[in-house]
Enzyme design. Structure first.
Site, PDB file in Angstrom:
ATOM      1  N   GLU A   1      -5.304   6.072  -4.847  1.00  0.00           N
ATOM      2  CA  GLU A   1      -5.150   7.145  -3.858  1.00  0.00           C
ATOM      3  C   GLU A   1      -5.926   8.396  -4.272  1.00  0.00           C
ATOM      4  OE1 GLU A   1      -0.809   7.239  -2.328  1.00  0.00           O
ATOM      5  OE2 GLU A   1      -0.775   6.115  -4.197  1.00  0.00           O
TER       6      GLU A   1
ATOM      7  N   HIS B   1     -13.127  -4.358  12.312  1.00  0.00           N
ATOM      8  CA  HIS B   1     -12.051  -3.588  12.962  1.00  0.00           C
ATOM      9  C   HIS B   1     -10.718  -3.773  12.233  1.00  0.00           C
ATOM     10  CE1 HIS B   1     -14.839  -3.438  16.493  1.00  0.00           C
ATOM     11  NE2 HIS B   1     -15.115  -4.667  16.081  1.00  0.00           N
TER      12      HIS B   1
ATOM     13  N   LYS C   1       9.630   0.642  -6.464  1.00  0.00           N
ATOM     14  CA  LYS C   1       8.255   0.960  -6.082  1.00  0.00           C
ATOM     15  C   LYS C   1       7.237   0.786  -7.197  1.00  0.00           C
ATOM     16  CE  LYS C   1       6.908   2.856  -2.865  1.00  0.00           C
ATOM     17  NZ  LYS C   1       6.755   3.967  -1.938  1.00  0.00           N
TER      18      LYS C   1
END
Ligand code: ARG
Length: 469
Positions: free
Chosen positions: A295, A161, A288
């Site tokens: 992705e 989970h 960043k």
């Protein structure tokens, strides 16, 4: 031949040229030129068989084969002029063959149709795609198994989970993907076995009255045997669907792993880092480092699963035998195969590139009372408690630790004894993350010695797979 504007390959009964929009919707050359090589292989095998059977003369057979080799050379040199008016790769090649060898070119299509021709070409193309993919998947497995070997004892939290569940090793986690990809390879091999039959000689749909030798062409093209039913031969696209379904499952696996990389890369997790090779910066936020490759790998499954769906809908409800609908099989399949190849390559690169951060992983592995099961197991083993009771007692000790704001290993013995007075200080041995994973020696369990053994046996096996392939 009558003088008119119709198609020069099939326009005998036509007077007018097709509407412009007809050419737009009908022409497949823009995408089927991709299997020019397979088309030429198929035509050469067919021509040689026709000559061997005495259906065409030996001289014509030789001229056709030689001419086809020249066409191939032109294509490979980028000199071939494709024409949309000639619709597809089959007619483009035949038309060029005619300018090279003259009349003999008109005999290569004896006892054959574009219907069995395209089915043959596509089978050859998909077979080659599967073989290339298998190689790429072995390399991905190798990269994973190498990282697993290096990280056989690297602690990390195991999740269910996405909540901390029990400590595992990073190597064990990586080997889970090696297993998954092993099954993916198996699915592609299953599809390959079934696709490796030759439709060539099914002709348009009913077979032919010429004494062709389908076994000979099947063997020449590396097929195991000719397909047994000519209607099935020209109308079957199961092999594309099966391969796309194997591709979809593989892409699902890659997307799951890509998602984990994205999560592990966040500063909140900080489990791994990727170098400049597989990350990008932001045009506005100077700090960043984005995991774009992961992705995009995560996203590719969309078009791959979409390709399966798309072709399934094209095939659904199609009457036997060939319908032009089936020309719609190619673009989606090619795109899916390209996408998968790219995703596998990117994933392999990322796995080779990634660096684990063992401190962050080990620290996280100890959070969230992750050794609670070890405590319950200790109560069962040492105090002979039934597991259910041990589970209950452990739960109350966890609640106590939570109330005190400490992890289980930092809870004073007295606090534990308040819940079960027979607990001794020996319990602390099983509360450490390290001892927890070391104790998981059951077959398939996460103990470092298991992981090391499994990683090494995979590496051996994969080495063999590569040399066999
Ligand atoms: N370009 C066609 C395809 O991809 C080749 C087969 C054409 N057959 C025909 N009967 N028009 O399906």
């Amino acid at each position: 031949m009558s003088k008119n504007n119709s198609n020069k390959m099939w326009g005998g009964r036509f007077k007018m040229s097709p509407a412009e929009i007809m050419e737009d919707i009908n022409a497949s050359i823009d995408f089927d030129k991709r299997f020019a090589l397979q088309d030429i292989q198929g035509s050469k095998a067919h021509a040689e068989m026709l000559a061997a059977q005495g259906i065409i003369t030996k001289a014509d057979g030789k001229a056709i084969v030689k001419g086809l080799d020249q066409v191939l050379a032109e294509i490979e040199a980028g000199k071939f002029k494709y024409s949309r008016a000639l619709e597809d790769i089959h007619m483009n090649i035949e038309a060029r063959l005619k300018t090279i060898v003259g009349e003999a070119a008109g005999r290569v299509h004896t006892g054959r149709s574009r219907n069995d021709q395209v089915a043959t070409d596509l089978r050859l193309y998909v077979r080659e795609t599967i073989d290339g993919l298998d190689d790429a998947l072995v390399r991905l497995q190798q990269a994973l198994a190498k990282q697993a070997e290096a990280n056989a004892a690297t602690l990390m939290p195991g999740f269910t989970h996405l909540q901390p569940a029990q400590p595992v090793t990073f190597g064990h986690h990586l080997l889970a993907y090696v297993e998954m990809i092993g099954r993916d390879r198996g699915r592609f091999q299953d599809a390959r076995k079934r696709l490796n039959e030759s439709p060539l000689g099914s002709a348009a749909l009913a077979g032919t009255s010429f004494p062709i030798d389908r076994k000979a062409t099947a063997a020449a093209l590396g097929f195991d045997r000719p397909m047994a039913n000519s209607l099935d031969g020209v109308s079957d696209r199961d092999f594309v669907l099966e391969t796309l379904s194997a591709a979809t499952i593989t892409a699902i696996h890659l997307s799951r792993f890509a998602e984990e990389i994205v999560i592990w890369m966040t500063p909140q997790f900080g489990f791994i880092s990727l170098s400049d090779k597989f990350t990008t910066g932001s045009s506005i936020m100077p700090q960043k480092r984005n995991p774009d490759a992961a992705e995009l790998t995560r996203a590719k499954v969309g078009r791959i699963a979409g390709a399966f769906q798309s072709l399934a809908m094209v095939m659904k409800g199609l009457p036997l035998a060939y319908s032009k609908d089936m020309q719609e099989d190619k673009e989606v399949a090619f795109d899916a195969f390209d996408s998968l190849k790219l995703a596998v390559a990117a994933m392999t690169g990322m796995v080779e590139d990634l660096k684990a951060n063992p401190e962050a992983m080990a620290a996280a592995a100890g959070q969230g009372f992750s050794t609670a099961t070890d405590l319950a197991d200790w109560l069962v083993r040492e105090l002979k408690m039934p597991f259910r009771d041990a589970h209950h007692v452990t739960g109350s000790i966890v609640a106590e630790a939570e109330a005190q704001g400490v992890e289980l290993a930092d809870l004073p013995l007295e606090a534990m004894k308040a819940h079960e007075k027979r607990i001794t200080k020996a319990v602390f041995d099983v509360l450490s993350v390290e001892n927890s994973v070391k104790s998981r020696t059951s077959y398939g369990g996460t103990a470092p010695q298991n992981v090391m053994k499994s990683a090494r046996s995979w590496l051996k096996r994969l080495e063999k797979d590569l040399s066999a392939g």
